[in-house]
Scaffold this motif. Structure first.
Motif, PDB file in Angstrom:
ATOM      1  N   GLY A 157       0.818  -1.203   0.000  1.00 29.22           N
ATOM      2  CA  GLY A 157       0.000   0.000   0.000  1.00 29.22           C
ATOM      3  C   GLY A 157       0.852   1.253   0.000  1.00 29.22           C
ATOM      4  N   TYR A 158       1.972   1.224   0.746  1.00 33.11           N
ATOM      5  CA  TYR A 158       2.861   2.377   0.812  1.00 33.11           C
ATOM      6  C   TYR A 158       3.946   2.280  -0.258  1.00 33.11           C
ATOM      7  CZ  TYR A 158       0.741   3.023   5.429  1.00 33.11           C
ATOM      8  OH  TYR A 158      -0.141   3.202   6.451  1.00 33.11           O
ATOM      9  N   SER A 159       4.522   3.410  -0.594  1.00 33.06           N
ATOM     10  CA  SER A 159       5.612   3.446  -1.572  1.00 33.06           C
ATOM     11  C   SER A 159       6.940   3.133  -0.898  1.00 33.06           C
ATOM     12  CB  SER A 159       5.684   4.824  -2.231  1.00 33.06           C
ATOM     13  OG  SER A 159       4.515   5.093  -2.979  1.00 33.06           O
ATOM     14  N   GLY A 319       6.427  -5.812   6.373  1.00 35.07           N
ATOM     15  CA  GLY A 319       5.384  -5.502   7.349  1.00 35.07           C
ATOM     16  C   GLY A 319       5.058  -4.026   7.393  1.00 35.07           C
ATOM     17  N   LEU A 320       6.082  -3.179   7.347  1.00 31.88           N
ATOM     18  CA  LEU A 320       5.864  -1.739   7.415  1.00 31.88           C
ATOM     19  C   LEU A 320       5.190  -1.198   6.165  1.00 31.88           C
ATOM     20  CD1 LEU A 320       9.261  -0.609   8.988  1.00 31.88           C
ATOM     21  CD2 LEU A 320       7.030  -0.699  10.131  1.00 31.88           C
ATOM     22  N   LEU A 321       5.464  -1.820   5.021  1.00 33.27           N
ATOM     23  CA  LEU A 321       4.900  -1.343   3.765  1.00 33.27           C
ATOM     24  C   LEU A 321       3.430  -1.706   3.578  1.00 33.27           C
ATOM     25  CD1 LEU A 321       7.919  -2.179   1.437  1.00 33.27           C
ATOM     26  CD2 LEU A 321       7.002   0.108   1.862  1.00 33.27           C
ATOM     27  N   THR A 322       2.962  -2.614   4.403  1.00 30.57           N
ATOM     28  CA  THR A 322       1.560  -3.021   4.338  1.00 30.57           C
ATOM     29  C   THR A 322       0.764  -2.272   5.396  1.00 30.57           C
ATOM     30  OG1 THR A 322       2.239  -5.222   3.603  1.00 30.57           O
ATOM     31  CG2 THR A 322      -0.026  -4.977   4.403  1.00 30.57           C
ATOM     32  N   PRO A 323      -0.108  -1.343   4.990  1.00 32.64           N
ATOM     33  CA  PRO A 323      -0.860  -0.569   5.981  1.00 32.64           C
ATOM     34  C   PRO A 323      -1.846  -1.450   6.738  1.00 32.64           C
ATOM     35  CG  PRO A 323      -1.668  -0.125   3.783  1.00 32.64           C
ATOM     36  CD  PRO A 323      -0.447  -0.982   3.612  1.00 32.64           C
ATOM     37  N   LYS A 328      -5.948   2.409   6.759  1.00 34.24           N
ATOM     38  CA  LYS A 328      -6.554   2.583   5.465  1.00 34.24           C
ATOM     39  C   LYS A 328      -7.784   3.477   5.529  1.00 34.24           C
ATOM     40  CE  LYS A 328      -5.099  -1.928   3.675  1.00 34.24           C
ATOM     41  NZ  LYS A 328      -5.544  -3.230   3.143  1.00 34.24           N
ATOM     42  N   HIS A 329      -8.369   3.615   6.701  1.00 35.88           N
ATOM     43  CA  HIS A 329      -9.641   4.327   6.831  1.00 35.88           C
ATOM     44  C   HIS A 329      -9.444   5.683   7.501  1.00 35.88           C
ATOM     45  CE1 HIS A 329     -11.862   0.797   5.487  1.00 35.88           C
ATOM     46  NE2 HIS A 329     -11.118   0.078   6.311  1.00 35.88           N
TER      47      HIS A 329
END
Length: 329
Positions: A157-159, A319-323, A328-329
């Motif tokens: 989700g994150y770059s 792990g950090l790159l996956t929100p 997300k909300h």
């Protein structure tokens, strides 16, 4: 010999003719992942010694890194900063894997090596055009490229942004210039800076949180790194980089960015450290920070330590790159 590098008769084209020929297929020719970092490290140290800011060696290293990132599918480009220390520009390589969200994690390692500015420094083997700089900082560039390979297919989700910085040796204009180029939104969207340097010669790996990094972020970074290391039987020291009394900050923290340094230390036990207390084990000694010396005095350390850093950082970054659902909300 330094004047030879700066002579107009010595062109970049000549260096490309001499050094680009070994590029093709060398560092990425193997199907194995575990030794990718070591291969890149040995290549950079061998073919691009003396990566002094503004020299062809720094420029060609950045070109090499850009090529490797591009082959892995990253949007990669070269960034120049004119007039840092030499007539030629200090050069950085930047590679980005865009996520679905604007926030990003920034992985940094420096390209440039130190220069001997005085006769005394030259007598002390400080830096220079023959300085391979394995620990300072080719090994970190190798780790960066292996991380890029391992994370290239990770749909996050994150770059993820890799920056191999030139112009970082004192007085650090290249580093400051890059950070000043970030907009307020880009600074706000930087979730973490992971700074990798001097990872080979120290007896034990050390993951150090910045002084201004929030407790929750330290738990997700150095705390999680400690957990991963324990699971894989990797010795790892963790600490806070600077004390609240000294308020010694890195330039990244001065910009308000959460920060974690990945390095190696000879300390048996790390307490809270100030930035200036962290000294590279081999210093800037050209007679020691080279492949021959490290192979002899630290046998198998290059492969082992590179693998350890990648082994910890790969799951940590995934792990950090996956929100989280809440984020997300």
């Amino acid at each position: 010999m330094l004047s030879l590098l700066n002579n107009k008769s010595v062109s970049i084209a000549l260096y490309f003719g001499l050094l680009l020929a070994p590029f093709s297929g060398h560092a990425h020719s193997t199907s194995k992942v575990d030794n990718v970092a070591e291969q890149h490290t040995r290549y950079i140290a061998t073919y691009f010694p003396g990566r002094i800011s503004g020299t062809p060696a720094e420029f060609l290293t950045a070109q090499y890194l850009q090529q490797q990132f591009s082959q892995l599918g990253y949007h990669a480009h070269i960034r120049h900063k004119q007039g840092v220390a030499y007539p030629l520009a200090a050069t950085s390589a930047v590679a980005v894997h865009r996520g679905q969200l604007p926030q990003e994690i920034l992985i940094i390692a420096h390209i440039d090596t130190p220069q001997a500015d005085t006769a005394h420094q030259r007598q002390q083997n400080v830096g220079g055009i023959n300085f391979q700089g394995v620990d300072n900082n080719a090994a970190s560039l190798g780790v960066m490229l292996e991380l890029a390979k391992r994370l290239a297919s990770h749909h996050n989700g994150y770059s993820l942004r890799f920056v191999a910085l030139g112009g970082t040796q004192p007085p650090h204009q290249g580093m400051t210039d890059y950070l000043n180029s970030l907009s307020m939104d880009e600074r706000k969207n930087t979730l973490l800076v992971v700074d990798i340097e001097n990872i080979i010669a120290g007896k034990t790996l050390a993951f150090l949180s910045g002084n201004t990094t929030a407790t929750a972020v330290r738990k997700q970074t150095t705390g999680e790194a400690k957990r991963i290391a324990q699971q894989r039987d990797i010795p790892l020291l963790t600490a806070q980089l600077a004390s609240s009394r000294s308020r010694t900050l890195t330039v990244y923290e001065e910009m308000g960015l959460p920060y974690m340094r990945v390095t190696a230390s000879n300390a048996v036990k790390l307490t809270t450290l100030a930035t200036g207390e962290i000294k590279p084990v081999l210093g800037n000694d050209a007679a020691k920070d080279n492949l021959a010396y490290i192979n002899h005095h630290y046998p198998r350390r290059l492969a082992q330590r590179s693998h350890q850093v990648v082994t910890i950082l790969t799951p940590l970054l995934r792990g950090l790159l996956t929100p989280t659902r809440a984020a997300k909300h």
